[in-house]
Design a protein around this motif. Structure first.
Motif, PDB file in Angstrom:
ATOM      1  N   UNK A  74      -6.114  70.444  55.142  1.00 33.65           N
ATOM      2  CA  UNK A  74      -6.708  71.208  55.983  1.00 33.65           C
ATOM      3  C   UNK A  74      -8.176  70.724  56.159  1.00 33.65           C
ATOM      4  N   UNK A  75      -8.931  69.799  55.766  1.00 33.68           N
ATOM      5  CA  UNK A  75     -10.118  69.228  55.930  1.00 33.68           C
ATOM      6  C   UNK A  75     -10.249  68.025  55.243  1.00 33.68           C
ATOM      7  N   UNK A  76     -11.091  67.272  55.827  1.00 31.71           N
ATOM      8  CA  UNK A  76     -11.789  65.931  55.451  1.00 31.71           C
ATOM      9  C   UNK A  76     -13.152  65.787  55.209  1.00 31.71           C
ATOM     10  N   UNK A  77     -13.530  65.596  53.859  1.00 29.72           N
ATOM     11  CA  UNK A  77     -15.240  65.343  53.685  1.00 29.72           C
ATOM     12  C   UNK A  77     -15.177  63.669  53.674  1.00 29.72           C
ATOM     13  N   UNK A  78     -16.018  63.106  54.513  1.00 27.47           N
ATOM     14  CA  UNK A  78     -16.228  61.759  54.806  1.00 27.47           C
ATOM     15  C   UNK A  78     -17.382  61.265  54.205  1.00 27.47           C
ATOM     16  N   UNK A  79     -17.690  59.791  54.715  1.00 26.09           N
ATOM     17  CA  UNK A  79     -18.926  59.389  54.435  1.00 26.09           C
ATOM     18  C   UNK A  79     -19.586  58.813  55.496  1.00 26.09           C
ATOM     19  N   UNK A  80     -20.940  58.858  55.834  1.00 27.26           N
ATOM     20  CA  UNK A  80     -21.625  58.128  56.669  1.00 27.26           C
ATOM     21  C   UNK A  80     -22.867  57.342  56.188  1.00 27.26           C
ATOM     22  N   UNK A  81     -23.474  56.441  56.820  1.00 29.51           N
ATOM     23  CA  UNK A  81     -24.678  56.021  56.318  1.00 29.51           C
ATOM     24  C   UNK A  81     -25.825  57.026  56.810  1.00 29.51           C
ATOM     25  N   UNK A  82     -26.690  57.812  55.994  1.00 24.92           N
ATOM     26  CA  UNK A  82     -27.193  58.768  56.516  1.00 24.92           C
ATOM     27  C   UNK A  82     -28.725  58.145  56.655  1.00 24.92           C
ATOM     28  N   UNK A  83     -28.900  56.891  56.294  1.00 22.58           N
ATOM     29  CA  UNK A  83     -30.188  56.169  56.701  1.00 22.58           C
ATOM     30  C   UNK A  83     -30.151  55.486  57.931  1.00 22.58           C
ATOM     31  N   UNK A  84     -29.002  55.689  58.750  1.00 26.02           N
ATOM     32  CA  UNK A  84     -28.635  54.763  59.963  1.00 26.02           C
ATOM     33  C   UNK A  84     -29.481  55.725  61.177  1.00 26.02           C
ATOM     34  N   UNK A  96     -15.498  64.872  66.736  1.00 23.52           N
ATOM     35  CA  UNK A  96     -14.301  65.260  67.725  1.00 23.52           C
ATOM     36  C   UNK A  96     -12.812  65.485  67.002  1.00 23.52           C
ATOM     37  N   UNK A  97     -12.802  65.084  65.913  1.00 25.08           N
ATOM     38  CA  UNK A  97     -11.604  65.484  65.093  1.00 25.08           C
ATOM     39  C   UNK A  97     -12.076  66.766  64.342  1.00 25.08           C
ATOM     40  N   UNK A  98     -11.275  67.746  64.598  1.00 29.47           N
ATOM     41  CA  UNK A  98     -11.484  69.171  63.891  1.00 29.47           C
ATOM     42  C   UNK A  98     -11.327  68.994  62.573  1.00 29.47           C
ATOM     43  N   UNK A  99     -10.650  68.053  61.985  1.00 29.87           N
ATOM     44  CA  UNK A  99     -10.299  67.956  60.399  1.00 29.87           C
ATOM     45  C   UNK A  99     -11.797  67.797  59.645  1.00 29.87           C
ATOM     46  N   UNK A 100     -12.702  67.040  60.495  1.00 31.04           N
ATOM     47  CA  UNK A 100     -13.776  66.582  59.777  1.00 31.04           C
ATOM     48  C   UNK A 100     -14.753  67.816  59.401  1.00 31.04           C
ATOM     49  N   UNK A 101     -14.954  68.053  58.283  1.00 33.54           N
ATOM     50  CA  UNK A 101     -15.643  69.167  57.653  1.00 33.54           C
ATOM     51  C   UNK A 101     -17.066  68.814  57.330  1.00 33.54           C
ATOM     52  N   UNK A 102     -17.530  67.720  56.830  1.00 36.12           N
ATOM     53  CA  UNK A 102     -18.661  67.009  55.857  1.00 36.12           C
ATOM     54  C   UNK A 102     -18.740  65.985  55.504  1.00 36.12           C
ATOM     55  N   UNK A 103     -19.900  65.544  54.926  1.00 39.74           N
ATOM     56  CA  UNK A 103     -19.954  64.044  54.304  1.00 39.74           C
ATOM     57  C   UNK A 103     -20.295  64.361  52.828  1.00 39.74           C
ATOM     58  N   UNK A 104     -19.943  62.999  51.997  1.00 37.04           N
ATOM     59  CA  UNK A 104     -20.435  62.995  50.621  1.00 37.04           C
ATOM     60  C   UNK A 104     -21.300  61.819  50.407  1.00 37.04           C
ATOM     61  N   UNK A 105     -22.510  61.783  50.266  1.00 34.01           N
ATOM     62  CA  UNK A 105     -22.996  60.497  49.681  1.00 34.01           C
ATOM     63  C   UNK A 105     -22.934  60.407  48.404  1.00 34.01           C
ATOM     64  N   UNK A 106     -22.452  59.296  47.987  1.00 36.15           N
ATOM     65  CA  UNK A 106     -22.313  58.897  46.520  1.00 36.15           C
ATOM     66  C   UNK A 106     -23.352  58.966  45.477  1.00 36.15           C
ATOM     67  N   UNK A 107     -24.005  59.915  45.500  1.00 36.63           N
ATOM     68  CA  UNK A 107     -25.489  60.170  44.706  1.00 36.63           C
ATOM     69  C   UNK A 107     -25.178  59.475  43.414  1.00 36.63           C
TER      70      UNK A 107
END
Length: 276
Positions: A74-84, A96-107
């Motif tokens: 029902x949803x996807x939490x992905x990863x992006x380079x937050x410092x980019x 643009x994909x409605x399934x994309x709900x958030x991000x998870x930096x691997x702290x």
């Protein structure tokens, strides 16, 4: 509707699961929707939130592609380079994909405990909040004060603490004063939530509802059912137990709650937080 607010899929030959060493050999194989579907059905789970397991946008796009063909997701939490500097464009493109709900930096994998407070990272997370996305906080107890400071810097950002902050249990099962106080402080921030997940793996051999009840009672007292959500952390869970056993354990932990509270923990909170 019952929602598993935290699970993973992966395809090993994609090549970016760098954390998969011999310590996780039991789950170092392709694990895909066909593997979870019967387990979810056996526990009455209607949908899941699929969470990243590699620090690449390529994996995020792979997860979104799975969502196109898997109604359970029902949803996807992905990863992006937050410092980019171009992170805003990356987030907008993924959104643009409605399934994309958030991000998870691997702290947990970043040596600098206060990395999340860097100006460049905060700027990236501000873009996350601006797009109406959320942040999953993969943290350990050492991160709790930094996470609280982040919540003060970005009060508009929705944050959920994964796996109850991966607390360290003492020999007698007590989670420790520092963890208790840190979680209570974070719970004072209205847009910080918590996942009831990962506890079996953190406790280790001998985990059961009795052993985990002190942790559950504390996060329930701090966050309330409306900011607490159940997740399996499957298939990482398989290193410590089974999907069915963890689901039964969570049902046991919550058996004394009202039906309204149970509905929140097992679906309502995740539905709201992730806008499912």
């Amino acid at each position: 509707m019952i929602i598993d607010a935290h699970q993973h899929f992966w395809k090993i030959d994609r090549g970016d699961y760098h954390w998969m060493d011999d310590s996780v050999a039991a789950i170092r194989r392709d694990i895909l929707p066909v593997d979870l579907t019967p387990l979810a059905a056996s526990c009455g789970v209607d949908g899941t939130v699929l969470v990243q397991a590699a620090a690449t946008t390529a994996e995020t796009r792979f997860l979104l592609s799975l969502g196109l063909e898997t109604p359970l997701i029902r949803g996807v939490v992905g990863w992006v380079d937050l410092e980019d500097p171009n992170v805003g464009s990356t987030l907008a493109n993924l959104s643009r994909d409605p399934l994309f709900k958030g991000v998870r930096p691997m702290l947990q994998d970043i040596e600098d405990t206060e990395w999340v407070l860097r100006e460049s990272v905060v700027a990236g997370l501000r873009q996350v909040a601006h797009l109406g996305l959320s942040m999953d906080a993969l943290v350990q107890p050492r991160h709790l004060s930094a996470l609280f400071e982040l919540s003060m810097k970005l009060p508009e950002l929705d944050i959920v603490i994964d796996h109850c902050a991966k607390l360290e249990f003492s020999d007698d099962g007590d989670p420790g004063t520092n963890w208790r106080e840190g979680m209570k402080l974070l719970a004072s921030r209205p847009r910080v939530f918590c996942k009831l997940s990962g506890l079996a793996n953190e406790y280790g051999a001998g985990w059961d509802a009795g052993a985990l009840r002190p942790v559950f009672r504390h996060v329930l007292e701090c966050f309330g059912a409306s900011r607490l959500m159940w997740g399996s952390d499957w298939p990482v869970l398989n290193l410590a137990g089974t999907y069915e056993d963890w689901h039964r354990c969570a049902q046991s932990l919550t058996q004394e709650l009202s039906e309204t509270e149970r509905v929140e923990i097992f679906g309502g909170t995740a539905l709201r937080f992730y806008r499912l």
